[in-house]
Design a protein around this motif. Sequence first.
Motif, PDB file in Angstrom:
ATOM      1  N   VAL A   1       0.844  -1.205   0.000  1.00 14.00           N
ATOM      2  CA  VAL A   1       0.000   0.000   0.000  1.00 14.00           C
ATOM      3  C   VAL A   1       0.875   1.248   0.000  1.00 14.00           C
ATOM      4  CG1 VAL A   1      -1.623   1.331   1.408  1.00 14.00           C
ATOM      5  CG2 VAL A   1      -2.001  -1.107   1.051  1.00 14.00           C
ATOM      6  N   ASN A   2       1.940   1.248   0.784  1.00 17.44           N
ATOM      7  CA  ASN A   2       2.836   2.396   0.822  1.00 17.44           C
ATOM      8  C   ASN A   2       3.626   2.557  -0.478  1.00 17.44           C
ATOM      9  OD1 ASN A   2       2.953   3.962   3.473  1.00 17.44           O
ATOM     10  ND2 ASN A   2       2.761   1.837   4.144  1.00 17.44           N
ATOM     11  N   MET A   3       3.933   1.438  -1.131  1.00 17.19           N
ATOM     12  CA  MET A   3       4.594   1.523  -2.440  1.00 17.19           C
ATOM     13  C   MET A   3       3.678   2.204  -3.452  1.00 17.19           C
ATOM     14  SD  MET A   3       6.336  -2.271  -2.552  1.00 17.19           S
ATOM     15  CE  MET A   3       6.527  -2.317  -4.315  1.00 17.19           C
ATOM     16  N   LYS A   4       2.413   1.806  -3.466  1.00 13.65           N
ATOM     17  CA  LYS A   4       1.450   2.435  -4.380  1.00 13.65           C
ATOM     18  C   LYS A   4       1.274   3.912  -4.055  1.00 13.65           C
ATOM     19  CE  LYS A   4      -2.318   0.412  -5.675  1.00 13.65           C
ATOM     20  NZ  LYS A   4      -3.588  -0.342  -5.701  1.00 13.65           N
ATOM     21  N   ASP A   5       1.181   4.226  -2.776  1.00 14.93           N
ATOM     22  CA  ASP A   5       1.031   5.628  -2.373  1.00 14.93           C
ATOM     23  C   ASP A   5       2.252   6.458  -2.779  1.00 14.93           C
ATOM     24  OD1 ASP A   5      -1.431   5.083  -1.308  1.00 14.93           O
ATOM     25  OD2 ASP A   5      -0.737   5.021   0.782  1.00 14.93           O
ATOM     26  N   PHE A   6       3.436   5.876  -2.663  1.00 18.60           N
ATOM     27  CA  PHE A   6       4.647   6.595  -3.053  1.00 18.60           C
ATOM     28  C   PHE A   6       4.656   6.878  -4.554  1.00 18.60           C
ATOM     29  CE2 PHE A   6       9.175   6.505  -4.390  1.00 18.60           C
ATOM     30  CZ  PHE A   6       9.579   7.665  -3.758  1.00 18.60           C
ATOM     31  N   THR A   7       4.273   5.889  -5.352  1.00 19.47           N
ATOM     32  CA  THR A   7       4.248   6.120  -6.803  1.00 19.47           C
ATOM     33  C   THR A   7       3.217   7.180  -7.167  1.00 19.47           C
ATOM     34  OG1 THR A   7       2.718   4.279  -7.142  1.00 19.47           O
ATOM     35  CG2 THR A   7       5.059   3.801  -7.386  1.00 19.47           C
ATOM     36  N   GLU A   8       2.070   7.163  -6.505  1.00 15.27           N
ATOM     37  CA  GLU A   8       1.048   8.180  -6.768  1.00 15.27           C
ATOM     38  C   GLU A   8       1.512   9.562  -6.321  1.00 15.27           C
ATOM     39  OE1 GLU A   8      -2.382   6.672  -4.761  1.00 15.27           O
ATOM     40  OE2 GLU A   8      -2.633   5.021  -6.198  1.00 15.27           O
ATOM     41  N   PHE A   9       2.238   9.625  -5.209  1.00 17.59           N
ATOM     42  CA  PHE A   9       2.748  10.891  -4.702  1.00 17.59           C
ATOM     43  C   PHE A   9       3.752  11.505  -5.678  1.00 17.59           C
ATOM     44  CE2 PHE A   9       5.830  13.171  -1.909  1.00 17.59           C
ATOM     45  CZ  PHE A   9       4.981  14.182  -1.485  1.00 17.59           C
ATOM     46  N   VAL A  10       4.672  10.689  -6.165  1.00 18.55           N
ATOM     47  CA  VAL A  10       5.665  11.187  -7.123  1.00 18.55           C
ATOM     48  C   VAL A  10       4.979  11.610  -8.418  1.00 18.55           C
ATOM     49  CG1 VAL A  10       7.667  10.531  -8.525  1.00 18.55           C
ATOM     50  CG2 VAL A  10       7.579   9.902  -6.115  1.00 18.55           C
TER      51      VAL A  10
ATOM     52  N   ALA B   1       3.757  -3.661  -6.328  1.00 16.53           N
ATOM     53  CA  ALA B   1       2.853  -3.443  -5.195  1.00 16.53           C
ATOM     54  C   ALA B   1       1.534  -4.166  -5.406  1.00 16.53           C
ATOM     55  CB  ALA B   1       2.619  -1.947  -5.008  1.00 16.53           C
ATOM     56  N   GLU B   2       0.998  -4.085  -6.604  1.00 22.40           N
ATOM     57  CA  GLU B   2      -0.273  -4.767  -6.883  1.00 22.40           C
ATOM     58  C   GLU B   2      -0.129  -6.281  -6.773  1.00 22.40           C
ATOM     59  OE1 GLU B   2      -1.345  -3.183 -10.687  1.00 22.40           O
ATOM     60  OE2 GLU B   2      -2.089  -1.305  -9.807  1.00 22.40           O
ATOM     61  N   GLU B   3       1.008  -6.800  -7.197  1.00 22.48           N
ATOM     62  CA  GLU B   3       1.236  -8.242  -7.110  1.00 22.48           C
ATOM     63  C   GLU B   3       1.396  -8.694  -5.652  1.00 22.48           C
ATOM     64  OE1 GLU B   3       1.681 -12.083  -8.803  1.00 22.48           O
ATOM     65  OE2 GLU B   3       0.805 -10.223  -9.501  1.00 22.48           O
ATOM     66  N   ILE B   4       2.098  -7.899  -4.854  1.00 20.18           N
ATOM     67  CA  ILE B   4       2.238  -8.231  -3.428  1.00 20.18           C
ATOM     68  C   ILE B   4       0.867  -8.223  -2.759  1.00 20.18           C
ATOM     69  CG2 ILE B   4       3.150  -7.430  -1.219  1.00 20.18           C
ATOM     70  CD1 ILE B   4       5.646  -6.473  -2.753  1.00 20.18           C
TER      71      ILE B   4
ATOM     72  N   ILE C   1      11.368  16.423  -0.004  1.00 19.78           N
ATOM     73  CA  ILE C   1       9.968  16.083   0.243  1.00 19.78           C
ATOM     74  C   ILE C   1       9.728  14.567   0.152  1.00 19.78           C
ATOM     75  CG2 ILE C   1       9.181  16.337  -2.143  1.00 19.78           C
ATOM     76  CD1 ILE C   1       7.280  17.735   0.821  1.00 19.78           C
ATOM     77  N   LEU C   2      10.618  13.836  -0.503  1.00 20.67           N
ATOM     78  CA  LEU C   2      10.454  12.387  -0.668  1.00 20.67           C
ATOM     79  C   LEU C   2      11.057  11.577   0.476  1.00 20.67           C
ATOM     80  CD1 LEU C   2      11.391  12.091  -4.446  1.00 20.67           C
ATOM     81  CD2 LEU C   2       9.131  12.342  -3.447  1.00 20.67           C
ATOM     82  N   THR C   3      11.862  12.211   1.317  1.00 21.20           N
ATOM     83  CA  THR C   3      12.614  11.441   2.313  1.00 21.20           C
ATOM     84  C   THR C   3      11.736  10.739   3.345  1.00 21.20           C
ATOM     85  OG1 THR C   3      12.972  13.456   3.599  1.00 21.20           O
ATOM     86  CG2 THR C   3      14.724  12.793   2.075  1.00 21.20           C
ATOM     87  N   ALA C   4      10.658  11.358   3.772  1.00 18.51           N
ATOM     88  CA  ALA C   4       9.800  10.720   4.779  1.00 18.51           C
ATOM     89  C   ALA C   4       9.166   9.445   4.240  1.00 18.51           C
ATOM     90  CB  ALA C   4       8.721  11.693   5.239  1.00 18.51           C
ATOM     91  N   ARG C   5       8.687   9.500   3.024  1.00 18.84           N
ATOM     92  CA  ARG C   5       8.069   8.300   2.439  1.00 18.84           C
ATOM     93  C   ARG C   5       9.114   7.220   2.158  1.00 18.84           C
ATOM     94  NH1 ARG C   5       2.548   9.146   0.184  1.00 18.84           N
ATOM     95  NH2 ARG C   5       1.969  11.213   0.874  1.00 18.84           N
ATOM     96  N   LEU C   6      10.303   7.626   1.754  1.00 15.68           N
ATOM     97  CA  LEU C   6      11.371   6.651   1.537  1.00 15.68           C
ATOM     98  C   LEU C   6      11.771   5.987   2.858  1.00 15.68           C
ATOM     99  CD1 LEU C   6      13.625   8.510  -1.038  1.00 15.68           C
ATOM    100  CD2 LEU C   6      12.174   6.534  -1.451  1.00 15.68           C
TER     101      LEU C   6
END
Length: 117
Positions: free
Chosen positions: A13-22, A55-58, A98-103
């Motif tokens: 879920v966090n991987m998907k959110d990160f891709t959407e955020f970027v 992410a979708e596969e996981i 801005i990306l460091t927290a999600r990473l």
Amino acid sequence: MKFAMQKAILLAVNMKDFTEFVQKLATNKSGLILDQNKLYQVKLWMEEHKFRSLAEEILRINRFEWDEKYTLLLVNRFWKGFMIIHDYVEYHYSDLFILTARLHTLRNLSEEFILKI
């Protein structure tokens, strides 16, 4: 086992959110990112390493039952791309802060699986 399955789902879920955020940062051209080319490079690496499909596969394989081998394989694929992006963001911290927290969140969620390999 149940805990590991839930952690894998949370990672996905966090991987998907990160891709959407970027993606959102890239399309809106926010003032937070000073150099859009560096953000575009992160976006290209995410697409190259297929973060969204991983992410979708996981999520799919861990929806009902824990599949440790396949999950570890997918997280390992994610980790290879993640470390490239992490190092790049760390090197260009002033532009991509801005990306460091999600990473950091992604790193903490995936480290348990990487240690098992």
